[in-house]
Design an enzyme around this catalytic site. Structure first.
Site, short mmCIF file in Angstrom:
data_model
loop_
_atom_site.label_atom_id
_atom_site.label_comp_id
_atom_site.label_asym_id
_atom_site.label_seq_id
_atom_site.Cartn_x
_atom_site.Cartn_y
_atom_site.Cartn_z
N GLU A 67 -6.64 2.46 -3.29
CA GLU A 67 -5.30 2.38 -3.57
C GLU A 67 -4.85 0.82 -3.70
OE1 GLU A 67 -3.43 5.13 -0.98
OE2 GLU A 67 -1.61 3.84 -0.52
N HIS A 78 -8.07 11.94 -2.19
CA HIS A 78 -7.39 10.73 -2.76
C HIS A 78 -7.23 10.73 -4.15
CE1 HIS A 78 -7.41 6.41 -3.69
NE2 HIS A 78 -7.26 6.08 -2.11
N HIS A 128 -11.58 13.13 0.68
CA HIS A 128 -11.38 11.72 1.19
C HIS A 128 -11.39 11.71 2.68
CE1 HIS A 128 -11.24 7.39 1.08
NE2 HIS A 128 -9.77 7.66 1.60
N GLN A 180 -7.50 15.19 3.21
CA GLN A 180 -6.82 14.44 2.32
C GLN A 180 -7.79 14.37 1.02
OE1 GLN A 180 -6.18 9.88 2.71
NE2 GLN A 180 -4.26 10.74 2.84
N ARG A 205 -2.49 11.10 5.89
CA ARG A 205 -2.83 9.83 6.32
C ARG A 205 -2.34 8.96 5.22
NH1 ARG A 205 -6.43 6.09 5.40
NH2 ARG A 205 -8.10 7.44 4.59
N LEU A 210 -14.77 5.93 -4.66
CA LEU A 210 -13.38 5.74 -4.47
C LEU A 210 -12.98 4.36 -5.29
CD1 LEU A 210 -10.90 6.61 -2.90
CD2 LEU A 210 -11.40 4.91 -1.32
N ARG A 229 -0.75 9.71 -0.80
CA ARG A 229 -1.76 9.94 -1.54
C ARG A 229 -1.46 11.69 -1.81
NH1 ARG A 229 -6.34 7.06 2.06
NH2 ARG A 229 -5.94 4.89 1.10
N SER A 264 -6.33 4.51 8.39
CA SER A 264 -7.68 5.00 8.95
C SER A 264 -8.27 3.92 9.85
CB SER A 264 -8.56 5.31 7.86
OG SER A 264 -9.04 4.53 7.03
N PHE A 312 0.89 -1.21 0.02
CA PHE A 312 -0.01 -0.01 -0.10
C PHE A 312 0.83 1.08 0.13
CE2 PHE A 312 -4.42 1.25 0.56
CZ PHE A 312 -5.04 0.17 0.13
#
Lengths: 253, 582
Positions: free
Chosen positions: B250, B237, B352, B235, B394, B247, B281, B399, B115
């Site tokens: 990722e 995304h 996001h 943020q 983040r 979304l 991100r 999260s 990730f």
């Protein structure tokens, strides 16, 4: 499900259509119960039906009432009967509904207002089949092991978002509101066939009684409407077999 | 008036709220939620939950901590990042023990994948740290927690809307909530209150967030004098579905997807050669906007809120796509009518996640100033809170870690306090429901416009002027616009008089919450004359540690508007700030 009509992103602004949307209204404060009302609204073929409802609510009639949240088919709030089929309003596009669209609350649930139904009985039935992992053995310090094949065995049921589309499309539910309904059996299946669970016999016992699996007449409406593509009727048959054979066939490794 | 008395009242039924609830087997607790619990936005999380289990390759929580600090552009409180990375491991095992259906390795362990921003050995290259269940990890977490809550016989108040926080004698006394079903106002008297009310992405026009993500808890706290921390760090995304905002995880890039411009170039290799598409991100979103502005968006218009680039998964092959990315490819089919197996998918950055929120300490206790003074009995966890583990940006999968680690810590701290009688009922303020009743009455008797135009204007201006890239001039214009919308909101009218499931009233109350969150966000952004993580100022493109290595605290004026911005130091333990390169 309707087959996808070919529209592209470029059509979003150029191909707007005028829709005639008929909505079955229930307004308890005014004593209105199940009265059809027609709205005309401009939409793009790529709009979700939820976008159409929002447009009516925000520009024509603030009293129009429906539930919604994620708007992309994962939270399960906006299941309703659209053109005669239970669907999530956020997961069906105008392109697939035509220019005359009807929307009404799902059948088989008490209506609270307009398209909003009381889901409490639905969740009470879900709770009845013990939808949680039952295993009193002390867990290891790390994870309990489970092979990919064992994990795959109960995968279908894990997709359920508890939207209620299946249960609201089931003639056996319409005929008898006591029976647990397809959603409960799907979620029972998710645990009965989980190699880590030890509660299969308790659940099979619950599902073997007169409000259990045998009320399913394999009509397949549930599988047809499931917005998550869960083969609901197959899972119910799986549970029936487990009851007949006395135990579920869970892979041993 | 309906009156309830519980040891603990938890507002919000997503991951953080339910995780807190599970720590309190001996207390009387109520979970209040404006939706049925399984509708909570935790369920929309896709890619995974990070924990240094090391199931696939060597990994250590210290590496996770480092990545979190660096990913947050050194605004992270490092004591919190340490707790996050360390306790993630136990929390993930706990979820597995509750039945969470993680994907598995061939030897039966929890499978892990790559990730963005998660690396081995302090930045050497990508590491497999994200524990996942296909691309529906949040769904599985939410379902598993709700199921376990049923097992533990947690009491839920579903479709109750939070309207007020009760404070008396300097302590938290409870909350007020409105029952959506029948319009009755309820007072919940409690020894401890936990806000786990989520984010406020609906303040922007392109967002991945549910319609329910309207910053309710943040705004209610803010109106009761509690500051909001670091709201300017929001943020975007990088990979939202073009124009819809939904979304595309990722996880797609974790599995190897490319980002392509109109020349067919994998442009991220040019910006961040080590991690390419797996850079954090904030960086990827800025690179997309840069490509678009320089004419390399697919449409080539140079307009950053209307052009797009491609996310390409075709080379991953049909089997991998079906096994690892079933939901997100389904989203592309449903909403764009594109088959990702054979076509690239148009994407654009989408609002996001709030890095900021209600300030808390490591136990989830809300703190009200730069001296970390707690408001006894008041807790917050999850996206609505700022502890701060995410700092200025983040990392993906952090999260869900935040929810389970800090939801759990808040619950455990309350359990301990209750056991030692360190928490008790504060007296209720006089006429606790009056503010709520007055507000609702005013909305019904107002004669101004309806809410639709105010909401859409707010979302448009926030997207345009308080988005991926910001300037002083743009933010000032945005601030003036939000102030104008606040003024119009004072006269906003609810046309639906009903007390039965009045969703128009709910939407108007939510709009008020969004405006308050937006106001604090813009004020923080305008004052922060530097670029760090998710906050990028074109007029101040560099990070400025000398002046801005500090957390913003935005306080509201009783008459409305931001009264003051104060600042709180960043906790630095292990990792001294240095230039952030990938």
């Amino acid at each position: 499900m309707a087959t996808a009509t070919r529209v592209t992103e470029a059509d979003r602004d150029t191909q707007t259509v005028t829709l005639t949307v008929r909505i079955k209204r229930t307004q308890p404060d005014e004593g209105i119960v199940g009265k059809w009302q027609e709205f005309r609204v401009e939409a793009s073929p790529l709009d979700r039906f939820l976008d159409v409802l929002n447009k009516i609510k925000w520009t024509q009639d603030g009293t129009l009432t429906y539930r919604r949240s994620c708007a992309h088919g994962v939270c399960g709030s906006d299941a309703m009967r659209i053109n005669g089929h239970n669907r999530l309003a956020c997961k069906i596009l105008v392109a697939d509904l035509g220019t005359k669209i009807s929307a009404e609350p799902m059948l088989g649930y008490p209506v609270i207002r307009d398209l909003v139904v009381d889901m409490d009985p639905f969740f009470a039935k879900y709770e009845k089949i013990k939808p949680y992992l039952i295993n009193d053995e002390p867990p290891p310090a790390t994870e309990r092991l489970q092979s990919p094949a064992q994990r795959e065995r109960y995968d279908q049921g894990t997709k359920c978002i508890l939207c209620g589309a299946c249960t609201g499309s089931c003639p056996s539910v319409w005929a008898n509101r006591e029976w647990v309904g397809p959603h409960s059996i799907v979620n029972a299946h998710r645990f009965i066939f989980d190699s880590r669970d030890r509660g299969a016999s308790e659940r099979l016992q619950i599902l073997a009684d007169r409000t259990g699996v045998w009320r399913c007449r394999t009509i397949f409406n549930c599988a047809e409407v499931c917005p998550r593509g869960i083969p609901v009727t197959e899972l119910i048959e799986d549970v029936k077999r487990a009851i007949v054979y006395g135990s579920p066939d869970v892979p041993t490794d | 008036m309906a009156y309830h008395k519980f040891d603990v009242v938890i507002v919000g039924s997503g991951g953080a709220g339910l995780m807190a609830a599970m720590q309190l087997p001996n207390a009387s607790i109520a979970v209040i939620s404006k939706v049925y619990p399984t509708r909570s936005h935790t369920g929309a999380a896709q890619g995974g939950v990070a924990a240094a289990l090391g199931n696939q390759e060597e990994d250590h929580w210290q590496w996770h901590m480092y990545d979190t600090v660096k990913g947050g552009d050194y605004l992270v409180d490092q004591d919190a990042a340490e707790v996050l990375a360390q306790e993630a491991i136990d929390a993930v095992y706990e979820l597995e023990h509750w039945g969470l259906p993680f994907n598995r390795t061939d030897d039966g362990r929890i499978d892990q994948r790559r990730f963005g921003g998660h690396t081995r050995n302090f930045g050497e290259g990508p590491v497999r740290r994200s524990c996942y269940a296909a691309d529906r990890t949040g769904h599985m977490i939410l379902q598993t927690m709700y199921q376990t809550a049923i097992k533990n016989q947690v009491r839920f108040f579903n479709e109750f809307f939070l309207t007020d926080l009760l404070i008396s004698d300097g302590r938290c006394a409870g909350v007020v909530a409105y029952s959506i079903r029948d319009g009755e106002v309820h007072t919940f008297h409690a020894k401890a209150v936990v806000f786990a009310t989520g984010g406020y992405g609906r303040a922007w026009s392109i967002t991945s967030n549910a319609l329910a993500c309207t910053g309710d808890g943040m705004a209610v706290a803010y109106r009761r004098g509690i500051p909001l921390e670091d709201m300017e760090f929001y943020q975007f995304h990088p990979t939202g579905i073009y124009r819809v905002g939904v979304l595309l995880s990722e996880a797609a890039r974790g599995e190897g997807a490319y980002l392509l411009n109109n020349e067919g170039e994998r442009f991220m290799q040019r910006y961040t050669p080590t991690l390419a598409e797996l850079a954090p991100r904030d960086i990827v979103s800025r690179c997309i906007v840069t490509e678009i502005r320089e004419g390399r968006g697919i449409a080539g218009t140079g307009e950053d809120t209307t052009d797009y680039v491609y996310l390409d998964v075709r080379h991953l092959g049909e089997q991998k796509i079906r096994e690892k990315l079933p939901d997100i490819t389904d989203f592309a089919r449903t909403y764009l009518r594109i088959e990702p197996i054979t076509e690239p998918v148009p994407i654009q950055p989408t609002a996001h996640y709030a890095m900021g929120g209600i300030p808390t300490d490591l136990e989830g206790q809300v703190i009200v100033d730069e001296n970390r003074t707690p408001l006894v009995g008041f807790y917050a966890a999850g996206e609505c809170a700022c502890v701060s583990v995410h700092g200025a940006n983040r990392l993906g999968t952090n999260s869900l870690v935040d929810l389970i680690v800090f939801g759990r810590r808040a619950g455990k701290h309350i359990a301990k306090q209750l056991a030692t009688n360190d928490l008790d009922f504060a007296p209720l303020p006089k006429d606790p429901e009056s503010a709520t009743r007055d507000a609702i009455e005013r909305l019904h008797s107002n004669t101004g416009e309806t809410e639709g135009p105010i909401r859409e204007e707010m979302r448009t201006v926030m997207m345009k002027l308080c988005g991926v890239m910001r300037t002083a001039a743009g933010l000032k214009e945005c601030q003036a616009k939000i102030a104008e919308l606040q003024e119009r909101y004072r006269n906003v009218r609810v046309t639906d008089p009903s007390t039965t499931f009045n969703t128009e009233l709910m939407e108007v109350l939510e709009l008020g919450n969004l405006l308050d969150c937006a106001e604090a966000t813009v004020a923080g952004a305008l004052a922060r004359e530097e670029s760090r993580g998710g906050h990028f100022r074109e007029d101040f493109p560099d990070r400025d540690d000398a002046n801005f290595l500090k957390h913003t605290l935005a306080y509201r004026d009783d008459e409305g508007g931001v009264k003051a911005l104060r600042y709180k130091p960043v906790t630095i333990t292990e990792f001294q700030p240095k230039e952030r390169k990938y």
